[in-house]
Design a protein around this motif. Structure first.
Motif, PDB file in Angstrom:
ATOM      1  N   VAL A   1      75.055 -26.971  35.201  1.00 32.10           N
ATOM      2  CA  VAL A   1      75.949 -27.719  36.222  1.00 32.10           C
ATOM      3  C   VAL A   1      76.094 -29.056  35.882  1.00 32.10           C
ATOM      4  O   VAL A   1      75.576 -29.729  35.125  1.00 32.10           O
ATOM      5  CB  VAL A   1      74.982 -27.674  37.585  1.00 32.10           C
ATOM      6  CG1 VAL A   1      75.854 -28.505  38.560  1.00 32.10           C
ATOM      7  CG2 VAL A   1      74.763 -26.300  38.063  1.00 32.10           C
ATOM      8  N   LEU A   2      77.516 -29.541  36.081  1.00 39.14           N
ATOM      9  CA  LEU A   2      77.957 -30.894  35.873  1.00 39.14           C
ATOM     10  C   LEU A   2      78.029 -31.689  37.203  1.00 39.14           C
ATOM     11  O   LEU A   2      78.394 -31.306  38.262  1.00 39.14           O
ATOM     12  CB  LEU A   2      79.397 -30.546  35.263  1.00 39.14           C
ATOM     13  CG  LEU A   2      80.326 -32.050  35.204  1.00 39.14           C
ATOM     14  CD1 LEU A   2      79.461 -32.776  33.983  1.00 39.14           C
ATOM     15  CD2 LEU A   2      81.713 -31.875  34.905  1.00 39.14           C
ATOM     16  N   LEU A   3      77.213 -32.667  37.178  1.00 43.67           N
ATOM     17  CA  LEU A   3      77.048 -33.612  38.192  1.00 43.67           C
ATOM     18  C   LEU A   3      78.292 -34.404  38.264  1.00 43.67           C
ATOM     19  O   LEU A   3      79.085 -34.697  37.444  1.00 43.67           O
ATOM     20  CB  LEU A   3      75.747 -34.758  38.074  1.00 43.67           C
ATOM     21  CG  LEU A   3      74.649 -33.705  37.814  1.00 43.67           C
ATOM     22  CD1 LEU A   3      73.281 -34.842  37.592  1.00 43.67           C
ATOM     23  CD2 LEU A   3      74.300 -32.752  39.153  1.00 43.67           C
ATOM     24  N   PRO A   4      78.572 -34.720  39.815  1.00 42.67           N
ATOM     25  CA  PRO A   4      79.901 -35.614  39.854  1.00 42.67           C
ATOM     26  C   PRO A   4      79.613 -37.056  39.438  1.00 42.67           C
ATOM     27  O   PRO A   4      78.664 -37.472  39.131  1.00 42.67           O
ATOM     28  CB  PRO A   4      79.726 -35.317  41.306  1.00 42.67           C
ATOM     29  CG  PRO A   4      78.458 -35.459  41.823  1.00 42.67           C
ATOM     30  CD  PRO A   4      78.079 -34.479  40.699  1.00 42.67           C
ATOM     31  N   ILE A   5      80.728 -37.599  39.590  1.00 43.96           N
ATOM     32  CA  ILE A   5      81.010 -38.912  39.102  1.00 43.96           C
ATOM     33  C   ILE A   5      80.820 -39.868  40.421  1.00 43.96           C
ATOM     34  O   ILE A   5      81.374 -39.548  41.557  1.00 43.96           O
ATOM     35  CB  ILE A   5      82.215 -39.401  38.467  1.00 43.96           C
ATOM     36  CG1 ILE A   5      82.482 -38.804  36.987  1.00 43.96           C
ATOM     37  CG2 ILE A   5      82.464 -41.003  38.205  1.00 43.96           C
ATOM     38  CD1 ILE A   5      83.776 -39.057  36.231  1.00 43.96           C
ATOM     39  N   VAL A   6      79.964 -40.869  40.263  1.00 40.86           N
ATOM     40  CA  VAL A   6      79.656 -41.515  41.561  1.00 40.86           C
ATOM     41  C   VAL A   6      79.936 -43.054  41.265  1.00 40.86           C
ATOM     42  O   VAL A   6      79.741 -43.501  40.334  1.00 40.86           O
ATOM     43  CB  VAL A   6      78.278 -41.370  42.100  1.00 40.86           C
ATOM     44  CG1 VAL A   6      78.030 -39.794  42.581  1.00 40.86           C
ATOM     45  CG2 VAL A   6      77.422 -41.813  41.135  1.00 40.86           C
ATOM     46  N   PHE A   7      80.083 -43.820  42.407  1.00 41.33           N
ATOM     47  CA  PHE A   7      80.356 -45.338  42.204  1.00 41.33           C
ATOM     48  C   PHE A   7      79.018 -46.045  42.702  1.00 41.33           C
ATOM     49  O   PHE A   7      79.206 -47.250  42.669  1.00 41.33           O
ATOM     50  CB  PHE A   7      81.587 -45.654  42.893  1.00 41.33           C
ATOM     51  CG  PHE A   7      82.786 -44.788  42.509  1.00 41.33           C
ATOM     52  CD1 PHE A   7      83.230 -44.724  41.337  1.00 41.33           C
ATOM     53  CD2 PHE A   7      83.423 -44.110  43.648  1.00 41.33           C
ATOM     54  CE1 PHE A   7      84.231 -43.546  40.864  1.00 41.33           C
ATOM     55  CE2 PHE A   7      84.719 -43.393  43.325  1.00 41.33           C
ATOM     56  CZ  PHE A   7      84.848 -43.056  41.907  1.00 41.33           C
ATOM     57  N   SER A   8      78.210 -45.426  43.159  1.00 42.24           N
ATOM     58  CA  SER A   8      76.946 -45.816  43.730  1.00 42.24           C
ATOM     59  C   SER A   8      75.845 -44.644  43.747  1.00 42.24           C
ATOM     60  O   SER A   8      76.147 -43.568  43.953  1.00 42.24           O
ATOM     61  CB  SER A   8      77.019 -46.595  44.993  1.00 42.24           C
ATOM     62  OG  SER A   8      77.306 -45.635  46.222  1.00 42.24           O
ATOM     63  N   ASP A   9      74.789 -45.015  43.858  1.00 43.52           N
ATOM     64  CA  ASP A   9      73.463 -43.699  43.874  1.00 43.52           C
ATOM     65  C   ASP A   9      73.727 -43.124  45.016  1.00 43.52           C
ATOM     66  O   ASP A   9      73.866 -43.461  46.035  1.00 43.52           O
ATOM     67  CB  ASP A   9      72.242 -44.377  43.747  1.00 43.52           C
ATOM     68  CG  ASP A   9      71.998 -45.136  42.270  1.00 43.52           C
ATOM     69  OD1 ASP A   9      72.747 -45.247  41.353  1.00 43.52           O
ATOM     70  OD2 ASP A   9      70.889 -45.620  42.527  1.00 43.52           O
ATOM     71  N   THR A  10      73.969 -41.903  44.858  1.00 44.96           N
ATOM     72  CA  THR A  10      74.171 -40.861  45.931  1.00 44.96           C
ATOM     73  C   THR A  10      73.356 -39.671  45.824  1.00 44.96           C
ATOM     74  O   THR A  10      73.216 -38.997  44.781  1.00 44.96           O
ATOM     75  CB  THR A  10      75.761 -40.588  45.828  1.00 44.96           C
ATOM     76  OG1 THR A  10      76.567 -41.737  45.891  1.00 44.96           O
ATOM     77  CG2 THR A  10      76.150 -39.621  47.180  1.00 44.96           C
ATOM     78  N   LEU A  11      72.790 -39.264  46.977  1.00 45.93           N
ATOM     79  CA  LEU A  11      72.008 -37.956  47.243  1.00 45.93           C
ATOM     80  C   LEU A  11      72.861 -36.938  47.789  1.00 45.93           C
ATOM     81  O   LEU A  11      73.839 -37.049  48.626  1.00 45.93           O
ATOM     82  CB  LEU A  11      70.983 -38.284  48.308  1.00 45.93           C
ATOM     83  CG  LEU A  11      69.892 -37.097  48.372  1.00 45.93           C
ATOM     84  CD1 LEU A  11      69.047 -37.003  47.164  1.00 45.93           C
ATOM     85  CD2 LEU A  11      69.072 -37.352  49.900  1.00 45.93           C
ATOM     86  N   PHE A  12      72.837 -35.686  46.868  1.00 43.30           N
ATOM     87  CA  PHE A  12      73.597 -34.536  47.280  1.00 43.30           C
ATOM     88  C   PHE A  12      72.541 -33.660  47.624  1.00 43.30           C
ATOM     89  O   PHE A  12      71.686 -33.390  46.907  1.00 43.30           O
ATOM     90  CB  PHE A  12      74.669 -34.219  46.040  1.00 43.30           C
ATOM     91  CG  PHE A  12      75.536 -35.275  45.558  1.00 43.30           C
ATOM     92  CD1 PHE A  12      76.906 -34.953  46.551  1.00 43.30           C
ATOM     93  CD2 PHE A  12      75.520 -36.241  44.839  1.00 43.30           C
ATOM     94  CE1 PHE A  12      77.953 -35.996  46.193  1.00 43.30           C
ATOM     95  CE2 PHE A  12      76.392 -36.862  44.628  1.00 43.30           C
ATOM     96  CZ  PHE A  12      77.799 -36.934  45.200  1.00 43.30           C
ATOM     97  N   GLU A  13      73.173 -32.428  48.334  1.00 44.08           N
ATOM     98  CA  GLU A  13      72.417 -31.479  48.715  1.00 44.08           C
ATOM     99  C   GLU A  13      73.418 -30.147  48.005  1.00 44.08           C
ATOM    100  O   GLU A  13      74.478 -30.104  48.119  1.00 44.08           O
ATOM    101  CB  GLU A  13      72.088 -31.188  50.122  1.00 44.08           C
ATOM    102  CG  GLU A  13      71.436 -29.964  50.608  1.00 44.08           C
ATOM    103  CD  GLU A  13      71.425 -29.454  52.328  1.00 44.08           C
ATOM    104  OE1 GLU A  13      70.584 -28.533  52.622  1.00 44.08           O
ATOM    105  OE2 GLU A  13      71.972 -29.924  52.766  1.00 44.08           O
ATOM    106  N   TYR A  14      72.534 -29.268  47.493  1.00 40.68           N
ATOM    107  CA  TYR A  14      73.102 -28.090  46.987  1.00 40.68           C
ATOM    108  C   TYR A  14      72.222 -26.701  47.446  1.00 40.68           C
ATOM    109  O   TYR A  14      71.147 -27.070  47.733  1.00 40.68           O
ATOM    110  CB  TYR A  14      73.415 -28.109  45.373  1.00 40.68           C
ATOM    111  CG  TYR A  14      72.236 -28.263  44.861  1.00 40.68           C
ATOM    112  CD1 TYR A  14      71.746 -27.013  44.124  1.00 40.68           C
ATOM    113  CD2 TYR A  14      71.776 -29.406  44.303  1.00 40.68           C
ATOM    114  CE1 TYR A  14      70.542 -27.154  43.453  1.00 40.68           C
ATOM    115  CE2 TYR A  14      70.503 -29.381  43.269  1.00 40.68           C
ATOM    116  CZ  TYR A  14      70.027 -28.410  42.970  1.00 40.68           C
ATOM    117  OH  TYR A  14      68.774 -28.279  42.126  1.00 40.68           O
TER     118      TYR A  14
END
Length: 603
Positions: free
Chosen positions: A78-91
């Motif tokens: 899996v490729l993680l997204p580009i973020v502009f600040s630390d971000t929590l993602f649920e999948y």
């Protein structure tokens, strides 16, 4: 009739009871657990593993943010997204077993911004982020370089002429004035090399150096600075490093770097000059490091001002030779270089006419296997017979000094009035010979406007100017200092150009880099797309993301947003279209310039 109905009911009851008796056994429960990291850097690839006591037929990723690269019955890549600040993602991961039973498991991952351990490192601001992400591109890896220049100057600055003198004090400023790309560590990924020019470049300095910096690709598309890559653990520096040539000079299969040095040419208020010549820079790959091999160039006591730099094989031995500052250096099988300028055509030794070279090329334009030499000479506004752009056509039966010299088409702004700022050779019309593309500008007003000149080769080294038909409507060439002219934005004509296949269609496109330091200036990268037949149109469709100085954390304020500044096309992640590395200045007296990437996110 009643008896029949009773028998029918009894039969149904019997059948139902028999059926229910045959399926007493419930399906075995299907469960699995996920093994995956809880946090990782943005735009990195992670593996999500599923473990279950029963067999798993397939796995499915459920997420609007994470991108599936590949999968099998136990692992998702899996490729993680580009973020502009630390971000929590649920999948979620949905698993299906061999009985067709599915189960869905949820998990969180903290996607973090990579923090470069460099001085003056900064983050992106979070107030106004609209242009950080477009349908085509995303800002990435912000502040992989951050250069703070704080050395003041108090001397009188006379530039570009002795009639243009200023007593105003200031602070020297660093600029990504020239850049290029290559694979400098042999890992198969494109890296970035930058010559950091320091302005004003015509004044002496004590502590601020013009350095040659290399930024290595970590294999994920992220550029990083690591001075341990230099054999001497520090980058080479001069007063003014300038044009960059990337070639495999020692034929070890890894790209090397040559950089021309302009030295110091200071105009004093009394009309005199203070000059300093410095040797050029040569970096050669050596056992996984980049070694400063500048000392293997034998100048024979003649170092000179190098506004140009090019390389090609003039004697057919397979090793690239070097041309810089009208000086020809012959490669001695990649072990050293010797000044053989006395072998250049005699006419070119007339210093009163041929003062210096703005740009040069060494390529095989006539198809004989030897590099021909193109000299795009200096402008000379008040000379009734200014030097014309010329080519010395190779001939294996003759010495270089006897090669035929042919005149090339004059510059767009007129003979003696055109600055041939940058030149590249490429087969832009796909006829199997090399053509010439030149980024030109005016001599007067100084560097006002930019015009791309296209010279088409007939295969024998004869060139015709087909700019008007192959690249029409060049609005950036306008003289914006003329009050009678109308224009959308201003362009100063200094900067490199690159010729690469942008969208992977097999045709070479043109990327033109200029400065963009204010909202009134045109973007720092302009793309001209090839229609497949060597005709170009400005790309007005692609939406490139960028950062303005007032969008950097600690420097944010409401106001106009500058366009993207100087940018170079790179294939950083080997996905989608070409990517970019760009510079942006912090709007403060701290005088910091940052580098960041712009990653292609769409095909």
């Amino acid at each position: 009739m009643k008896i029949y109905k009773i028998k029918q009911i009894l039969l149904i009851i019997f059948l139902v009871s028999c059926g229910s008796g045959s399926s007493d056994k419930s399906p075995e429960p299907f469960n699995f657990v996920i093994e995956a990291v809880n946090e990782a850097y943005d735009y990195s690839v992670i593996e999500i593993k599923a473990n279950s006591p029963s067999s798993i037929l397939s796995l499915q990723l459920i997420s609007d943010d994470l991108t599936l690269i590949s999968s099998n019955n136990s692992t998702l890549s899996v490729l993680l997204p580009i973020v502009f600040s630390d971000t929590l993602f649920e999948y979620q991961v949905k698993g299906i077993n061999s009985s067709g039973i599915s189960t869905t498991v949820s998990k969180n991952i903290l996607v973090k911004v990579y923090s470069h351990g460099i001085e003056n490192y900064s983050l992106l601001g979070q107030t106004n982020t609209e242009n950080f992400l477009t349908n085509d591109y995303a800002v990435f890896n912000f502040s992989f370089e951050a250069i703070n220049t704080d050395e003041p100057f108090t001397e009188t600055l006379c530039y570009p002429t002795v009639n243009d003198c200023s007593e105003e004090d200031g602070i020297f400023t660093s600029d990504m004035h020239n850049s290029n790309y290559g694979d400098f560590n042999g890992d198969g990924y494109e890296d970035l090399v930058v010559t950091w020019a320091v302005f004003p470049h015509t004044l002496e300095r004590e502590s601020t150096k013009s350095q040659v910096e290399i930024y290595l690709n970590d294999g994920t598309g992220r550029l990083k600075k690591d001075h341990q890559f230099f054999f001497d653990r520090e980058p080479p520096s001069r007063h003014m490093t300038y044009r960059i040539v990337v070639e495999d000079f020692n034929l070890d299969g890894i790209d090397d770097i040559f950089v021309g040095s302009m030295g110091l040419s200071k105009r004093n208020p009394d009309g005199s000059y203070t000059s300093l010549s410095e040797p050029n820079v040569l970096l050669l790959s050596d056992n996984g490091l980049m070694k400063d091999a500048s000392n293997i160039i034998d100048y024979k006591g003649e170092t000179s001002f190098s506004h140009d730099a090019s390389a090609g094989d003039v004697n057919g031995d397979g090793y690239p030779d070097i041309l810089a500052g009208r000086t020809l250096f012959l490669s001695n099988l990649g072990q050293s270089f010797t000044n053989i300028s006395e072998q250049l055509p005699v006419d070119w030794r007339d210093w009163s006419k041929y003062q210096y070279v703005m740009s040069s090329l060494m390529e095989d334009f006539n198809g004989d296997g030897l590099a021909d030499i193109v000299m795009l000479w200096n402008d000379d506004e008040f000379n009734p017979n200014p030097p014309k752009p010329e080519i010395a056509l190779s001939n294996s039966l003759l010495e270089i000094k006897d090669w035929e010299i042919r005149v090339l088409p004059e510059g767009f702004f007129g003979s003696g009035l055109t600055k041939f700022n940058y030149a590249k050779a490429a087969d832009i019309d796909s006829d199997e010979d090399l053509d010439i593309v030149i980024g030109t500008t005016r001599a007067n007003p100084y560097y006002v406007g930019r015009y791309i000149q296209i010279l088409i080769n007939d295969g024998e080294g004869n060139f015709s100017d087909e700019s008007l038909t192959r690249l029409p409507n060049q609005d950036r060439s306008v003289n914006f200092e003329d009050p009678n002219e109308t224009y959308e934005c201003k362009t100063y004509g200094e900067g490199p150009l690159f010729i690469r296949d942008f969208e992977g269609d097999g045709d070479l496109d043109i990327f033109d880099q200029t400065a963009a330091n204010s909202p009134t200036q045109c973007p720092g990268i302009t793309i001209f797309l090839n229609d497949g037949e060597g005709k170009f149109q400005k790309d007005v469709i692609t939406q490139i993301a960028w950062v303005s100085g007032n969008q950097i954390a600690g420097f944010e304020y409401e106001g106009e947003i500058n366009p993207i500044n100087r940018s170079i096309p790179l294939n950083l992640d080997q996905r989608n279209k070409l990517d970019f590395a760009a510079e942006v200045y912090a709007p403060s007296y701290d005088n910091i310039v940052f580098l960041y990437e712009v990653i292609s996110t769409a095909d």
